[in-house]
Motif scaffolding. Structure first.
Motif, PDB file in Angstrom:
ATOM      1  N   ILE A   1      43.174 -26.490 110.356  1.00  0.00           N
ATOM      2  CA  ILE A   1      42.409 -25.599 111.523  1.00  0.00           C
ATOM      3  C   ILE A   1      42.257 -26.118 112.721  1.00  0.00           C
ATOM      4  O   ILE A   1      42.400 -25.478 113.675  1.00  0.00           O
TER       5      ILE A   1
ATOM      6  N   ILE B   1      46.974 -18.755 110.401  1.00  0.00           N
ATOM      7  CA  ILE B   1      45.664 -19.435 111.115  1.00  0.00           C
ATOM      8  C   ILE B   1      45.876 -19.158 112.438  1.00  0.00           C
ATOM      9  O   ILE B   1      44.801 -18.944 113.212  1.00  0.00           O
TER      10      ILE B   1
ATOM     11  N   LEU C   1      38.462 -18.322 106.682  1.00  0.00           N
ATOM     12  CA  LEU C   1      39.690 -19.426 106.213  1.00  0.00           C
ATOM     13  C   LEU C   1      39.394 -20.055 105.232  1.00  0.00           C
ATOM     14  O   LEU C   1      40.284 -20.217 104.221  1.00  0.00           O
TER      15      LEU C   1
END
Length: 206
Positions: A5, A37, A169
């Motif tokens: 990320i 992402i 996430l």
């Protein structure tokens, strides 16, 4: 996951929306890419007024479409000999390949459209389209529509989640294994049903 990320976030900060185009372009060749992402994070940056929503969508659709066309032509120019040589584990025989070609000719439009929305499938769906010589115009049309739908879903979700997108996430990681397992089961059931239906059809003609 958190490191990935941060890496994607760095790409967006340094390259801008062009990173979206590049990541989605690469994904269409079947190369693992953090497409979910980057779209979610782009949606978050839209909520921060750092990115433009329409520009992110255009960047995503452009990347998916250009990458899809590239993979389409790779498969179309490579043709059946390449598939039977390197993907025999999928098709096993020329007859099996013929069966899938007929199936794709009947349902190719919806397969490409829906395939562009489903994670994993959108990374490889261009190859059968090229292999089975789907009309390029139809392929591009359904690729654009499907890619746009997926981009709208992911970017909008990132916009809604806002600053919580990173934690979301991270939380989603625990559901990856069950989701993948479910998809495998569904794929196996679908394969069994298609095989059973084909045997019934063959026995009725004999």
């Amino acid at each position: 996951m958190l490191a990935l990320i941060h890496t994607v976030s760095g790409w967006l900060n340094h390259v801008g929306v062009l990173a979206v185009t590049v990541v989605l372009f690469i994904e269409c060749f079947g190369i693992p890419s953090p497409d979910e992402i980057i779209l979610l994070l782009s949606g978050y940056l839209v909520s921060q007024h750092r990115f433009s929503y329409p520009v992110v969508l255009l960047a995503a659709v452009a990347g998916s479409t250009l990458g899809g066309i590239g993979a389409y032509w790779l498969a179309r120019l490579g043709g059946r000999p390449v598939m039977l040589k390197y993907f025999r584990f999928l098709f096993r025989t020329p007859e099996r390949l013929d069966y899938w070609e007929r199936y794709f000719q009947r349902h190719g439009d919806i397969i490409v459209l829906v395939g562009r929305i489903i994670s994993g499938v959108r990374a490889v769906i261009s190859y059968p389209a090229g292999l089975f010589e789907m009309s390029l115009a139809r392929f591009v049309l359904y690729t654009v529509v499907g890619s746009a739908i997926w981009a709208v879903i992911a970017v909008t979700l990132g916009y809604i989640l806002g600053p919580h997108v990173v934690s979301a996430l991270e939380s989603s990681k625990q559901y990856e294994a069950p989701i993948v397992g479910g998809l495998v089961v569904l794929g196996a059931l679908w394969w069994w049903w298609e095989r059973r239906r084909r045997r019934i059809r063959e026995s009725s003609h004999s």
